[in-house]
Design an enzyme around this catalytic site. Structure first.
Site, short mmCIF file in Angstrom:
data_model
loop_
_atom_site.label_atom_id
_atom_site.label_comp_id
_atom_site.label_asym_id
_atom_site.label_seq_id
_atom_site.Cartn_x
_atom_site.Cartn_y
_atom_site.Cartn_z
N ASN A 142 0.87 -1.18 0.00
CA ASN A 142 0.00 0.00 0.00
C ASN A 142 0.90 1.23 0.00
OD1 ASN A 142 -1.82 2.02 0.42
ND2 ASN A 142 -2.35 1.45 2.52
N LYS A 201 0.09 4.23 -0.41
CA LYS A 201 -0.61 5.44 0.08
C LYS A 201 -0.39 6.59 -0.92
CE LYS A 201 -0.17 3.55 4.64
NZ LYS A 201 -0.31 3.71 6.06
N HIS A 215 -9.81 1.13 4.54
CA HIS A 215 -8.55 1.40 5.24
C HIS A 215 -8.80 2.41 6.35
CE1 HIS A 215 -4.49 2.81 6.07
NE2 HIS A 215 -4.09 1.64 5.59
N GLU A 262 -7.22 4.93 7.32
CA GLU A 262 -7.02 6.34 6.96
C GLU A 262 -8.24 6.88 6.20
OE1 GLU A 262 -3.19 5.80 5.14
OE2 GLU A 262 -2.34 5.39 7.12
N GLU A 318 -5.83 -4.84 10.54
CA GLU A 318 -4.88 -3.74 10.73
C GLU A 318 -5.26 -2.95 11.98
OE1 GLU A 318 -2.63 -2.59 6.91
OE2 GLU A 318 -4.37 -1.32 7.06
N GLY A 354 1.77 2.73 10.81
CA GLY A 354 2.76 3.81 10.71
C GLY A 354 3.39 4.23 12.03
N SER A 388 2.83 -1.58 10.50
CA SER A 388 4.25 -1.56 10.87
C SER A 388 4.98 -2.87 10.58
CB SER A 388 4.42 -1.16 12.34
OG SER A 388 3.97 0.16 12.55
P1 PGA Z 1 2.38 0.74 7.69
O1 PGA Z 1 0.96 0.88 7.00
O2 PGA Z 1 2.99 -0.56 7.23
O3 PGA Z 1 3.15 1.93 7.25
O4 PGA Z 1 2.13 0.72 9.18
C1 PGA Z 1 0.13 -0.22 6.78
C2 PGA Z 1 -1.13 0.20 6.10
O5 PGA Z 1 -1.58 1.34 6.31
O6 PGA Z 1 -1.73 -0.55 5.33
#
Ligand code: PGA
Length: 248
Positions: free
Chosen positions: A15, A17, A101, A103, A171, A177, A209
């Site tokens: 991903n 982003k 997701h 976000e 998640e 993050g 992460s």
């Molecule tokens: P990250 O994000 O690996 O940077 O924690 C995972 C995600 O948002 O799918």
């Protein structure tokens, strides 16, 4: 039900982003990942770049990589300023779409209802949704994790249809993050809980992460693959995660 050939594979999803800033950079990362993951045999690699980069990346797409988008609308076409339809994505060469997701839930107010519409739209267009579910830190502290996950699973409703295209990604929101991850025993407990709820009919990924050091612990705890954010922009590290989970 998970079909046999799929079940034998692990999934490694990138991903990206809202990164990187230019097509030039995107192509560089993409080609490096393609080269470094070529030898993976039982791990399927799925890259989810920003919308704009999808059409150029489909040109000469290597057979071991599939493309996904990070979002979509539910209607096929029409007066919906600024939206991208699942049918457009499918026609552009996408096979997957990340939905729900955290976000999108947090910054764009996506509710279970919206996510459900998107899931239906995506499935109708022939895309395989990667549905993200997970609890906030407050919900975790209050001991509500399983209740939240059950609600998010139930409200997708499509699980009842046992659609073999759906992929689930656990998640935990507090792990995205942040560099924090659930400890392996907790992750394993949640993997078992979700599989029990879904009758083990879908692929289950872990995300939040993930890096090459912690990747194997999630596979050992029963997850079928990983959804990788930050570390997926580093081709070397991402390919390393692929190598780890393939042998995990
Ligand atoms: P990250 O994000 O690996 O940077 O924690 C995972 C995600 O948002 O799918």
């Amino acid at each position: 039900m998970k079909n046999r050939s799929q079940k034998e594979k692990r999934l490694l999803v990138a991903n990206w982003k809202m990164n990187p800033i230019s097509l030039d950079q995107a192509e560089k990362i993409f080609h490096k990942i393609a080269k470094k993951t070529k030898s993976l045999r039982s791990t399927k690699v799925i890259i989810c770049p920003p919308f704009l980069f999808i059409p150029p990346l489909t040109r000469g797409l290597p057979t071991h990589i599939s493309l996904g988008s990070q979002n979509c609308f539910w209607e096929k076409e029409g007066a919906y300023t600024g939206e991208v339809s699942p049918v457009m994505l499918k026609k552009a060469g996408c096979r997957y779409v990340i939905l729900g997701h955290s976000e999108r839930r947090k910054y764009f107010g996506e509710t279970e209802e919206i996510i459900k519409e998107k899931l239906q739209g995506a499935l109708k267009a022939g895309l395989a949704p990667i549905l993200c579910i997970g609890e906030t830190i407050e919900q975790r502290k209050e001991g509500k994790t399983q209740r939240v996950l059950a609600f998010q699973l139930r409200s997708s409703a499509l699980l009842n249809a046992q659609n073999n295209k759906l992929v689930l990604a656990y998640e935990p929101r507090w792990a995205i993050g942040t560099g924090e991850t659930p400890d392996p025993a907790q992750a394993g407990q949640i993997a078992r809980f979700i599989k029990e709820k879904t009758g083990d009919t879908t692929f289950l990924l872990y995300g939040g992460s993930v890096d090459s050091k912690n990747a194997v612990s999630f596979i050992e705890q029963g997850f079928d693959g990983l959804l990788v954010g930050g570390a997926s922009l580093d081709a070397e590290e991402f390919a390393k995660i692929g190598g780890v989970i393939e042998n995990g």
